[in-house]
Structures are given as C-alpha cells and as structure tokens.
Enzyme design. Structure first.
Site, PDB file in Angstrom:
ATOM      1  CG  ASP B  50      -1.994   0.944   1.015  1.00  0.00           C
ATOM      2  OD1 ASP B  50      -2.863   0.960   0.123  1.00  0.00           O
ATOM      3  OD2 ASP B  50      -2.209   1.811   1.727  1.00  0.00           O
ATOM      4  CB  CYS B 141      -9.174   4.022  -3.666  1.00  0.00           C
ATOM      5  SG  CYS B 141      -7.729   3.761  -2.109  1.00  0.00           S
ATOM      6  CD  GLU B 212      -9.534  -0.366  -3.750  1.00  0.00           C
ATOM      7  OE1 GLU B 212      -8.826  -0.721  -2.492  1.00  0.00           O
ATOM      8  OE2 GLU B 212      -8.503   0.569  -4.177  1.00  0.00           O
TER       9      GLU B 212
END
Lengths: 224, 233
Positions: B50, B141, B212
C-alpha cells in the site's frame, strides 16, 4: 557490447525460460489444444489493438528520425490485426466480445503508463524488448511447426526476415539511445526491459492456463 | 424515496460496485482485520504494497489538479496531493514500524504484479482520460475503504490496537468527508454526459473496484513475478 546485448545476457535465464514455455513448444510440435491456441489468439488480438495507442503515445517525444519508422510500426500492427482476423476466421474462432485477461490488462496498462511517464529511451526499451521477445519466441515455433498449419502465417509474420530486420533496427536505435542516457536512466531502462520480459512470460502462461482475473466469489463476479 | 427524483449517477455506481465491496468485506484478509485474527506478517504485505500504491495514488491527484477547471477542485486535489505525500505517507511509515517494517524496507519494496497493474491502470487513466474518467477510477479506493471500515467499526473494534487504529482511520469523519467530496465531484463531472460516457465511467469504476478486491487477494495469498525457474528455490 551494446545495451540490448547486455540486457539479453543479464536476463539469459529468464529469456531461456520464456523460449522453453510449453505454449511455444506445444505450438511448435503441433500438439497444442485448439482451444488453448484460440485463447492466445483472442487475447493477443486485444493486445495488438492496444499496442497502436502505445506506439502513438511514443510519437510526441520521438526524435524526428523516428517518426517515419514508428508510423510504419502502427501500419504493421494494423496488418497484424488483419492477420488475426483471417486466421481466426479460418478456424472458426470469434474475436468479438473478448474481455482482456488480468495479465493482458496489466501489460497494456504498463505499456501506456510507461509511455506517458517514462523517458523516450525507457519507452523505446519496452518496445524493443516486447518485439525481440516475439521474434525469438516465434523463431522457436518455426523450428518445428508444419508449414501447412493454420498457425504458420503467425510464424511467417514474427519469425520472418522482415520482422528480423525490424527488430535489428530497433536494437541499433535502442543502443544509440542508451549510449546517450546517464546511469540512472540506463538503470530504469534495464528494469523496464526485465519487467517486459516478465510480462511476456506471464502472457504465455495466461494463454496456456486460460487464467482470467483473480477469482471473485460468484456473488460478486461481473455479468458475462 | 421521491419517485420523481432523477437517480443520482453515483447511486448507479454504488449499485454496480456494491457486490464487489461486499466481497471485500467477506474476504478473509479483511475479516481478519475486523476481528483482529489476521497474522501480522500477512498484514505486513498490505503495509508494504500500500505504501507503493500511495505513491502512485498521489501522482493521480497531481494529474487531477492539472486537469480540473474549477478552482475549488484544483485546490482540493492539490490539498489531497499534499496530504498524501507529506502526511499520510509519513503516518504510513510510522504505522509500518508497528509491524516491524522499517522505512528503509518500505523504500526498497518492489511492486507485486497486482499493485503494478492497479497503479499503472490509474496512472494511464489519469493521463489519457478526462477528469471524469480519472475520478471514476480513483473513487472506489476512497469509497470502498470507507464502506468496509464503517461496517467494521459498527460491528465493534478488535482488541489488537493496530487493527483498531486502521479501522478507525478509514471509518473517521475526515475520511468520510473526503469520500463525500469525491462523490459530489463525480456527480458534477457526470452531469449532462451521454449514456455512452456514463457507461465508460461505470466500467472504470467497476474495474477499480475489482482491483481493490484483487489487492486484498494479493496481500492474503502473496504474489510473485515470473522468475528464472532455477532461481526460484
């Protein structure tokens, strides 16, 4: 030794792994399942379509001397699309309504993101690496595939003398661009070269396995 | 519901993506955060990947600021760019240390295939799409994270303070405000567009939502690029 040869030597184990991929070997030996070859054909057709915007995105930053050759590549890709259409029609495979597999989608996004963000020499590295992969891969197939095979026109396209000369031209130009690049840019070029080869291997693997996207639960899978 | 009201475009996006967000909520990685049972070394996959995602996400905000025509939007994207690069990534580095991932390790980390594919998709869309395309691609997101975190928080925070902090951040009013602004921005950008354009925006929105889900899957299972077989171990 030029930049391209340096990279090919550095990546030799990966390169040999690509050339030994079962998709190529089975295609060469005439043992590939028609459905498996059809998967590759349908996916690669999408990829060739996507390569045209990629080449076009290279043009704004290309040196004047490259404008002609790059536009010729676009024309060559248009001819490749016709080749796919003819081969698909010959064996009754539809090229319509195909969704890109994950690897195909990822590879195309990689091409476009690189074209928009990286230096011209870096993008040129990706173009050369992809074309060199294809030339060498189809040269493997040429070594055994029956000339009467419906797939032989693909061999003639990518393992033929014309494509070999094109790849040799790209290599010479890439070496020239690399000679003008500083060490940091050359390092990025090397990284992109390697990543391109990995995408090519992943593409053969996707064709061999028919892998699509990571499997979603049925409740969340998009409608067909 | 007012039957005469024109349906909001973002309601249609929500309906299209909700099965994918529910699948995220049911994913073992996300469930493990919710109940605190996720192995820290598995969560560290998310922490590392991330961080790379955030770098590229910030780049997309820069593209958005460049493409926006309203001053308020330009200002908002510029603020998000600043917050992502100069606040959130710093917080991420501190948070990573709670999982024994050092800042040096974060900087050395290489993108796994799904991270690379998702961020290349965002950057490519930001570069060759218009602002509506860009927002359609980046909105899942913010919206998706808020969707799952708010439901986790409502069910009660886990005992592991690290996971509780994660949930609290993405379920916070500040995060919800950012999501809400983006939703309204999407509405503004989609207003008056053709059915064909709206179909394209929906396609981008659903594609990001799929990425995602794939990101959680990558963090759960681990991923690798093709490597020479004799070096694969």
């Amino acid at each position: 030794m030029g930049f391209a040869a340096d990279q090919l030597q550095r990546l030799r184990p990966l390169w040999e792994q690509m050339l030994a991929h079962r998709f190529l070997i089975q295609t060469r030996d005439g043992t590939i399942a028609p459905a498996t070859f059809a998967t590759w054909m349908r996916q690669d057709y999408l990829f060739v379509e996507a390569a045209i915007p990629f080449l076009s995105a290279m043009l704004p930053r290309a040196p004047r001397a490259h404008w002609g050759p790059l536009t010729e590549v676009v024309a060559m890709l248009q001819k490749e699309l016709v080749l796919f259409q003819e081969r698909a029609a010959a064996v009754g495979v539809s090229l319509r309504d195909v969704e890109p597999a994950f690897v195909n989608h990822a590879y195309v996004q990689f091409l476009m993101a690189t074209a928009y963000q990286a230096s011209y020499a870096e993008v040129y590295t990706v173009l050369y690496a992809a074309e060199k992969c294809y030339h060498d891969s189809w040269t493997v197939v040429k070594q055994g595939l029956d000339t009467t095979s419906p797939w032989y026109p693909f061999v003639e396209n990518w393992a033929g003398e014309g494509f070999a000369q094109y790849v040799a031209y790209l290599e010479a130009e890439l070496d020239g661009l690399a000679a003008l690049a500083g060490p940091a840019e050359r390092a990025r070029m090397a990284t992109l070269f390697e990543l391109t080869v990995k995408y090519e291997i992943a593409f053969w693997e996707m064709a061999a396995t028919g892998e699509q996207w990571p499997a979603l639960p049925a409740s969340a899978a998009p409608a067909a | 519901m007012d039957m005469d009201a024109t349906p909001r475009f973002t309601d249609q996006l929500y309906a299209a993506a909700r099965p994918l967000w529910d699948a995220q909520l049911a994913h073992p990685f996300v469930r493990g955060i919710a109940d605190g049972s996720l192995a820290p070394q598995t969560f560290a996959n998310w922490v590392r990947q991330d961080y790379l995602y955030l770098k590229e996400f910030a780049r997309v905000f820069a593209w958005a600021a460049a493409k926006a025509t309203r001053l308020e939007s330009m200002s908002w994207y510029a603020k998000l760019l600043d917050l992502t690069l100069n606040v959130e990534m710093g917080l991420h580095r501190s948070y990573a240390e709670r999982f024994d991932v050092t800042p040096d390790e974060l900087e050395r980390e290489r993108a796994w295939p799904t991270t690379r594919a998702y961020t290349d998709f965002l950057v490519r869309t930001a570069a060759d799409g218009d602002l509506a395309d860009l927002v359609a691609a980046l909105l899942p997101c913010a919206w998706g994270y808020a969707y799952i975190a708010e439901r986790m928080a409502a069910a009660g925070l886990p005992a592991d303070a690290r996971y509780a902090a994660w949930i609290a951040m993405y379920a916070s009013p500040e995060f919800a405000a950012a999501r809400d602004w983006l939703i309204e921005e999407m509405e503004r950008l989609a207003a008056g567009t053709s059915a064909e354009k709206r179909a394209r925006l929906t396609e981008l929105f659903v594609l990001s939502s799929r990425y995602e889900w794939a990101f959680w899957e990558m963090c759960w299972r681990g991923e690798r690029w093709p490597e020479p077989e004799n070096a694969a171990g």
